[in-house]
Design a protein around this motif. Structure first.
Motif, PDB file in Angstrom:
ATOM      1  N   SER A 143      39.273 -30.138 -51.323  1.00 29.93           N
ATOM      2  CA  SER A 143      38.063 -29.319 -51.279  1.00 29.93           C
ATOM      3  C   SER A 143      37.578 -29.247 -52.721  1.00 29.93           C
ATOM      4  O   SER A 143      38.070 -28.451 -53.511  1.00 29.93           O
ATOM      5  CB  SER A 143      38.365 -27.919 -50.747  1.00 29.93           C
ATOM      6  OG  SER A 143      37.229 -27.091 -50.841  1.00 29.93           O
ATOM      7  N   GLY A 145      35.210 -28.140 -54.545  1.00 26.29           N
ATOM      8  CA  GLY A 145      34.844 -26.883 -55.177  1.00 26.29           C
ATOM      9  C   GLY A 145      36.045 -26.009 -55.471  1.00 26.29           C
ATOM     10  O   GLY A 145      36.216 -25.513 -56.595  1.00 26.29           O
ATOM     11  N   TRP A 146      36.914 -25.812 -54.483  1.00 27.69           N
ATOM     12  CA  TRP A 146      38.096 -24.972 -54.690  1.00 27.69           C
ATOM     13  C   TRP A 146      39.121 -25.638 -55.594  1.00 27.69           C
ATOM     14  O   TRP A 146      39.804 -24.961 -56.377  1.00 27.69           O
ATOM     15  CB  TRP A 146      38.720 -24.594 -53.351  1.00 27.69           C
ATOM     16  CG  TRP A 146      37.888 -23.602 -52.603  1.00 27.69           C
ATOM     17  CD1 TRP A 146      37.211 -23.814 -51.436  1.00 27.69           C
ATOM     18  CD2 TRP A 146      37.612 -22.252 -52.985  1.00 27.69           C
ATOM     19  NE1 TRP A 146      36.525 -22.677 -51.062  1.00 27.69           N
ATOM     20  CE2 TRP A 146      36.760 -21.704 -51.996  1.00 27.69           C
ATOM     21  CE3 TRP A 146      37.985 -21.459 -54.067  1.00 27.69           C
ATOM     22  CZ2 TRP A 146      36.284 -20.393 -52.057  1.00 27.69           C
ATOM     23  CZ3 TRP A 146      37.519 -20.152 -54.129  1.00 27.69           C
ATOM     24  CH2 TRP A 146      36.687 -19.631 -53.135  1.00 27.69           C
ATOM     25  N   ASN A 147      39.239 -26.961 -55.511  1.00 27.66           N
ATOM     26  CA  ASN A 147      40.118 -27.683 -56.436  1.00 27.66           C
ATOM     27  C   ASN A 147      39.645 -27.496 -57.877  1.00 27.66           C
ATOM     28  O   ASN A 147      40.450 -27.301 -58.796  1.00 27.66           O
ATOM     29  CB  ASN A 147      40.154 -29.177 -56.103  1.00 27.66           C
ATOM     30  CG  ASN A 147      40.634 -29.491 -54.708  1.00 27.66           C
ATOM     31  OD1 ASN A 147      40.241 -30.495 -54.121  1.00 27.66           O
ATOM     32  ND2 ASN A 147      41.455 -28.630 -54.128  1.00 27.66           N
ATOM     33  N   VAL A 149      37.958 -24.891 -59.012  1.00 20.93           N
ATOM     34  CA  VAL A 149      38.289 -23.509 -59.388  1.00 20.93           C
ATOM     35  C   VAL A 149      39.749 -23.412 -59.816  1.00 20.93           C
ATOM     36  O   VAL A 149      40.077 -22.748 -60.814  1.00 20.93           O
ATOM     37  CB  VAL A 149      37.995 -22.555 -58.214  1.00 20.93           C
ATOM     38  CG1 VAL A 149      38.585 -21.172 -58.469  1.00 20.93           C
ATOM     39  CG2 VAL A 149      36.490 -22.443 -57.979  1.00 20.93           C
ATOM     40  N   THR A 150      40.647 -24.048 -59.067  1.00 20.10           N
ATOM     41  CA  THR A 150      42.068 -24.018 -59.416  1.00 20.10           C
ATOM     42  C   THR A 150      42.304 -24.575 -60.809  1.00 20.10           C
ATOM     43  O   THR A 150      43.063 -24.002 -61.608  1.00 20.10           O
ATOM     44  CB  THR A 150      42.885 -24.816 -58.391  1.00 20.10           C
ATOM     45  OG1 THR A 150      42.735 -24.216 -57.102  1.00 20.10           O
ATOM     46  CG2 THR A 150      44.360 -24.830 -58.751  1.00 20.10           C
ATOM     47  N   PRO A 193      48.018 -26.201 -55.448  1.00 22.86           N
ATOM     48  CA  PRO A 193      46.818 -26.763 -54.814  1.00 22.86           C
ATOM     49  C   PRO A 193      46.399 -28.135 -55.338  1.00 22.86           C
ATOM     50  O   PRO A 193      45.898 -28.962 -54.565  1.00 22.86           O
ATOM     51  CB  PRO A 193      45.743 -25.711 -55.127  1.00 22.86           C
ATOM     52  CG  PRO A 193      46.501 -24.441 -55.326  1.00 22.86           C
ATOM     53  CD  PRO A 193      47.768 -24.863 -56.014  1.00 22.86           C
ATOM     54  N   THR A 194      46.552 -28.391 -56.645  1.00 25.15           N
ATOM     55  CA  THR A 194      46.004 -29.632 -57.225  1.00 25.15           C
ATOM     56  C   THR A 194      47.022 -30.472 -57.991  1.00 25.15           C
ATOM     57  O   THR A 194      46.692 -31.566 -58.428  1.00 25.15           O
ATOM     58  CB  THR A 194      44.850 -29.311 -58.203  1.00 25.15           C
ATOM     59  OG1 THR A 194      45.367 -28.523 -59.284  1.00 25.15           O
ATOM     60  CG2 THR A 194      43.733 -28.554 -57.510  1.00 25.15           C
TER      61      THR A 194
END
Length: 252
Positions: A143, A145-147, A149-150, A193-194
């Motif tokens: 994702s 956008g969320w990646n 942010v992370t 997450p990343t």
């Protein structure tokens, strides 16, 4: 001190960081290695100690080893009225390009040496994703956008804490140890997450190496994701540099 010394220091330090950092990923991810299946904690510890080694061999330049750190320090120093990265090296376009260029070249060199060290295991590894994962990060859930942010959050923590060392008067005897522990805790806390690039050179340099190296059955280099671990860390580093101006003098 001159820009030539800065270039060599940052190139060697970043090469060492990537060699040992991507090396631990290779040991965990590739088939038939002694460390195969060692797990994410082993990767986190390995990356922290890789940063420790890189910092140790690049003290002459201030051991940025990371474009996000360079840009975060630049933002903070200029806001604080400082004019030099280190004694004799003014903060200007030439010095910033020297730091970042050296970091990128060093990261590519380090990645090439990882491939040489694990050549037989790359040849036998059947999964292209495992081969790419040695060189560059990828999201657990894609994702963009969320990646992004992370990566912003993780890099903010890195740069903010690094700046905190100077504001808080961290004892010089500790050397690179606090940075190593910071990288380990970012990985264990925010790396899920990343895979926590938190360093544009660490991700983009090895990804470039993956693209040109003759790795058997390597597959693609996932360029559609590559902007996330470049721009996310840059944004996080700059925000940390700005935030540190107002916050760290008060709380440190």
């Amino acid at each position: 001190m001159n820009l030539g010394v800065i270039f060599i220091s940052e190139m060697v330090g970043t090469a060492m960081l990537v060699l040992l950092g991507c090396g631990v990923v290779a040991n965990v991810a590739l088939i038939r290695t002694k460390g195969n299946g060692g797990g994410f904690l082993m990767v986190n510890i390995g990356w922290g100690l890789a940063v420790f080694a890189g910092v140790i061999v690049s003290y002459a330049s201030g051991a940025h080893l990371n474009p996000a750190v360079t840009l975060g320090l630049m933002t903070n120093y200029l806001a604080e009225g400082k004019t030099d990265f280190v004694e004799g090296i003014p903060i200007d376009g030439a010095s910033v390009l020297t730091y970042i260029g050296a970091q990128m070249i060093g990261a590519i060199i380090g990645a090439v040496f990882v491939w040489l060290a694990y050549k037989q295991h790359f040849d036998e590894e059947p999964e292209p994703a495992n081969k790419l994962g040695v060189f560059s990060t990828g999201p657990a859930i894609r994702s963009y956008g969320w990646n992004f942010v992370t990566e912003v959050i993780g890099t903010f923590v890195l740069v903010f804490v690094i700046l905190g060392f100077s504001y808080g008067g961290t004892p010089a005897e500790l050397g690179a140890i606090p940075v190593a522990f910071t990288v380990i805790v970012i990985g264990t806390s925010l790396g899920g997450p990343t895979g926590y690039a938190i360093n544009p050179a660490r991700d983009l340099g090895p990804r470039i190496a993956h693209a040109f190296l003759p790795i058997r059955g390597k597959g693609g280099s996932d360029w559609s994701y590559s902007w996330v671990p470049v721009f996310g860390p840059i944004v996080g580093g700059v925000i940390a540099g700005i935030a540190a101006v107002g916050l760290l003098p008060v709380i440190s």
